[in-house]
Every structure is written in structure tokens, then in C-alpha cells.
Scaffold this motif. Structure first.
Motif, mmCIF file in Angstrom:
data_model
loop_
_atom_site.group_PDB
_atom_site.id
_atom_site.type_symbol
_atom_site.label_atom_id
_atom_site.label_comp_id
_atom_site.label_asym_id
_atom_site.label_seq_id
_atom_site.Cartn_x
_atom_site.Cartn_y
_atom_site.Cartn_z
ATOM 1 N N SER A 49 0.829 -1.203 0.000
ATOM 2 C CA SER A 49 0.000 0.000 0.000
ATOM 3 C C SER A 49 0.864 1.254 0.000
ATOM 4 O O SER A 49 2.076 1.195 0.162
ATOM 5 N N GLY A 50 0.196 2.368 -0.149
ATOM 6 C CA GLY A 50 0.852 3.662 -0.111
ATOM 7 C C GLY A 50 0.050 4.686 -0.885
ATOM 8 O O GLY A 50 -0.824 4.328 -1.700
ATOM 9 N N ARG A 51 0.297 5.968 -0.612
ATOM 10 C CA ARG A 51 -0.401 7.059 -1.301
ATOM 11 C C ARG A 51 0.626 8.111 -1.681
ATOM 12 O O ARG A 51 1.531 8.425 -0.903
ATOM 13 N N VAL A 52 0.460 8.667 -2.880
ATOM 14 C CA VAL A 52 1.321 9.756 -3.343
ATOM 15 C C VAL A 52 0.446 10.842 -3.956
ATOM 16 O O VAL A 52 -0.690 10.591 -4.350
ATOM 17 N N ARG A 53 1.002 12.050 -4.015
ATOM 18 C CA ARG A 53 0.314 13.160 -4.678
ATOM 19 C C ARG A 53 1.085 13.467 -5.955
ATOM 20 O O ARG A 53 2.247 13.830 -5.925
ATOM 21 N N ILE A 54 0.382 13.321 -7.091
ATOM 22 C CA ILE A 54 0.974 13.600 -8.402
ATOM 23 C C ILE A 54 0.205 14.767 -9.003
ATOM 24 O O ILE A 54 -0.954 14.623 -9.378
ATOM 25 N N GLY A 55 0.851 15.912 -9.081
ATOM 26 C CA GLY A 55 0.225 17.077 -9.707
ATOM 27 C C GLY A 55 -1.130 17.432 -9.128
ATOM 28 O O GLY A 55 -2.055 17.731 -9.864
ATOM 29 N N GLY A 56 -1.279 17.356 -7.808
ATOM 30 C CA GLY A 56 -2.543 17.743 -7.191
ATOM 31 C C GLY A 56 -3.535 16.612 -7.010
ATOM 32 O O GLY A 56 -4.589 16.812 -6.411
ATOM 33 N N GLU A 57 -3.248 15.443 -7.515
ATOM 34 C CA GLU A 57 -4.153 14.295 -7.370
ATOM 35 C C GLU A 57 -3.512 13.237 -6.484
ATOM 36 O O GLU A 57 -2.309 12.992 -6.571
ATOM 37 N N GLU A 58 -4.328 12.614 -5.673
ATOM 38 C CA GLU A 58 -3.839 11.505 -4.848
ATOM 39 C C GLU A 58 -3.975 10.196 -5.611
ATOM 40 O O GLU A 58 -5.018 9.926 -6.207
ATOM 41 N N TRP A 59 -2.907 9.413 -5.555
ATOM 42 C CA TRP A 59 -2.895 8.109 -6.218
ATOM 43 C C TRP A 59 -2.449 7.045 -5.233
ATOM 44 O O TRP A 59 -1.599 7.293 -4.374
ATOM 45 N N SER A 60 -2.991 5.849 -5.377
ATOM 46 C CA SER A 60 -2.423 4.727 -4.640
ATOM 47 C C SER A 60 -1.082 4.417 -5.287
ATOM 48 O O SER A 60 -0.883 4.658 -6.484
ATOM 49 N N ALA A 61 -0.161 3.913 -4.480
ATOM 50 C CA ALA A 61 1.196 3.711 -5.003
ATOM 51 C C ALA A 61 1.828 2.454 -4.422
ATOM 52 O O ALA A 61 1.490 1.995 -3.327
ATOM 53 N N ARG A 62 2.744 1.911 -5.192
ATOM 54 C CA ARG A 62 3.626 0.832 -4.769
ATOM 55 C C ARG A 62 5.019 1.180 -5.254
ATOM 56 O O ARG A 62 5.170 1.874 -6.265
ATOM 57 N N PRO A 63 6.048 0.688 -4.582
ATOM 58 C CA PRO A 63 7.406 0.962 -5.066
ATOM 59 C C PRO A 63 7.692 0.161 -6.341
ATOM 60 O O PRO A 63 7.232 -0.972 -6.489
ATOM 61 N N TYR A 64 8.439 0.767 -7.265
ATOM 62 C CA TYR A 64 8.823 0.094 -8.502
ATOM 63 C C TYR A 64 9.683 -1.125 -8.166
ATOM 64 O O TYR A 64 9.561 -2.169 -8.776
ATOM 65 N N ASP A 65 10.567 -0.950 -7.178
ATOM 66 C CA ASP A 65 11.360 -2.059 -6.644
ATOM 67 C C ASP A 65 10.638 -2.532 -5.391
ATOM 68 O O ASP A 65 10.606 -1.836 -4.378
ATOM 69 N N GLU A 66 10.044 -3.713 -5.417
ATOM 70 C CA GLU A 66 9.170 -4.171 -4.337
ATOM 71 C C GLU A 66 9.877 -4.344 -3.003
ATOM 72 O O GLU A 66 9.238 -4.469 -1.969
ATOM 73 N N THR A 67 11.207 -4.340 -2.960
ATOM 74 C CA THR A 67 11.927 -4.485 -1.696
ATOM 75 C C THR A 67 12.035 -3.158 -0.950
ATOM 76 O O THR A 67 12.420 -3.140 0.215
ATOM 77 N N LEU A 68 11.698 -2.046 -1.591
ATOM 78 C CA LEU A 68 11.827 -0.729 -0.971
ATOM 79 C C LEU A 68 10.619 -0.382 -0.115
ATOM 80 O O LEU A 68 9.499 -0.813 -0.384
ATOM 81 N N VAL A 69 10.884 0.429 0.908
ATOM 82 C CA VAL A 69 9.847 1.082 1.696
ATOM 83 C C VAL A 69 10.186 2.562 1.652
ATOM 84 O O VAL A 69 11.282 2.974 2.038
ATOM 85 N N ILE A 70 9.250 3.376 1.156
ATOM 86 C CA ILE A 70 9.514 4.800 0.977
ATOM 87 C C ILE A 70 8.712 5.570 2.023
ATOM 88 O O ILE A 70 7.479 5.514 2.039
ATOM 89 N N PRO A 71 9.400 6.297 2.915
ATOM 90 C CA PRO A 71 8.699 6.990 4.002
ATOM 91 C C PRO A 71 7.947 8.236 3.530
ATOM 92 O O PRO A 71 8.200 8.771 2.458
ATOM 93 N N VAL A 72 7.053 8.697 4.392
ATOM 94 C CA VAL A 72 6.248 9.902 4.137
ATOM 95 C C VAL A 72 7.179 11.102 3.932
ATOM 96 O O VAL A 72 8.195 11.243 4.608
ATOM 97 N N GLY A 73 6.811 11.954 2.981
ATOM 98 C CA GLY A 73 7.547 13.196 2.742
ATOM 99 C C GLY A 73 8.621 13.097 1.674
ATOM 100 O O GLY A 73 9.161 14.121 1.250
ATOM 101 N N HIS A 74 8.980 11.895 1.261
ATOM 102 C CA HIS A 74 10.016 11.748 0.241
ATOM 103 C C HIS A 74 9.471 12.107 -1.146
ATOM 104 O O HIS A 74 8.289 11.949 -1.426
ATOM 105 N N LEU A 75 10.375 12.569 -1.987
ATOM 106 C CA LEU A 75 10.051 12.868 -3.386
ATOM 107 C C LEU A 75 10.372 11.624 -4.213
ATOM 108 O O LEU A 75 11.450 11.027 -4.057
ATOM 109 N N VAL A 76 9.437 11.232 -5.059
ATOM 110 C CA VAL A 76 9.603 10.035 -5.889
ATOM 111 C C VAL A 76 9.316 10.379 -7.342
ATOM 112 O O VAL A 76 8.696 11.401 -7.644
#
Length: 142
Positions: free
Chosen positions: A99-126
Motif C-alpha cells: 500500500s501507499g499514497r502519493v500526490r501527483i500534480g494535485g491528485e492523490e494516487w495509490s502507489a507501490r514501489p517500482y522495486d518491491e523491496t523498498l519502503v519509501i517513508p512519508v515526505g520523500h520525493l519520488v
């Protein structure tokens, strides 16, 4: 009466163009139409042939390269979710393989890491690497 022959030649070339889609036969068919127009003015055969050669040559020399270049070019505009690939996003909710959520250009999207072994914390730029359905596959910026 020669203009009718030119119209028949143009029609035959037009049909052949539809079957081959080379553009060249279509341009020559336009040359035959020009010759038919000249023939309809009751001009002699030498001038009709000259009109045919000039119109066909001009088309093949100038129009054909432009038409082929336009066919080979990919579309310049990406639309829909394809337009999001390559854009940056902010992580709103920790992104894991489940699971995960990101904001892309003003819209919220569900997200997963491209590399499934990663965990990306809140506030990071992707960066958005791919869109699968309604889920953005993201990779952290270094």
C-alpha cells in the motif's frame, strides 16, 4: 477526350495507393488529376504530359518526404495516465509493496514501489515510473 483517360489513370492509381499505402502512388494519382484538368482545357498531349510530370515530380520531391516524416513521428502529446509517467510525486502515506499514497500534480494516487523491496517513508520525493490501473509505481529520488 484525353482528360477521361487521365481520370481513369488517377482512379486506378488511387485504388492501388489504398492497397499499398506507400503515398507515392497517391501523389502520382494527383499528378494524373492535374493532367486531366489540363486536358479538359483542350490543350495538346505534350502539355498534358508536362503537367503530369511536373505535378508528380513536385509531389514526390516535396510532399512525399514530409508525409513519411509525419507518419514515422510518435505523437507529441501523452494523455491520461501515460502523461503521469516521468513526473515527480510526494509520498503522503508510506509506500510499501502492499500500500501507499502519493500526490501527483494535485491528485492523490495509490502507489507501490517500482522495486518491491523498498519502503519509501512519508515526505520523500519520488518519480513515477509506470502506471498500472489506478496505482502508480514509484521510485525514490536520490
Amino acid at each position: 477526350m484525353a482528360w477521361i483517360v487521365w481520370l481513369i489513370v488517377a482512379a486506378v492509381l488511387g485504388v492501388a495507393e489504398l492497397m499499398t499505402t506507400t503515398f507515392a502512388l497517391g501523389i502520382i494519382a494527383v499528378g494524373a488529376l492535374v493532367a486531366a484538368g489540363v486536358g479538359a482545357l483542350q490543350v495538346g498531349l505534350p502539355l498534358q504530359l508536362l503537367a503530369f510530370v511536373v505535378a508528380s515530380g513536385a509531389g514526390l520531391g516535396f510532399v512525399l518526404p514530409i508525409a513519411r516524416r509525419h507518419v514515422k513521428q510518435p505523437p507529441l502529446l501523452r494523455t491520461g495516465s501515460a502523461a503521469l509517467v516521468g513526473r515527480s510525486a510526494n509520498v503522503l502515506e508510506e509506500v510499501t509493496r502492499h500500500s501507499g499514497r502519493v500526490r501527483i500534480g494535485g491528485e492523490e494516487w495509490s502507489a507501490r514501489p517500482y522495486d518491491e523491496t523498498l519502503v519509501i517513508p512519508v515526505g520523500h520525493l519520488v518519480d513515477v515510473m509506470q502506471i498500472e490501473g489506478a496505482t502508480a509505481l514509484v521510485y525514490p529520488r536520490e
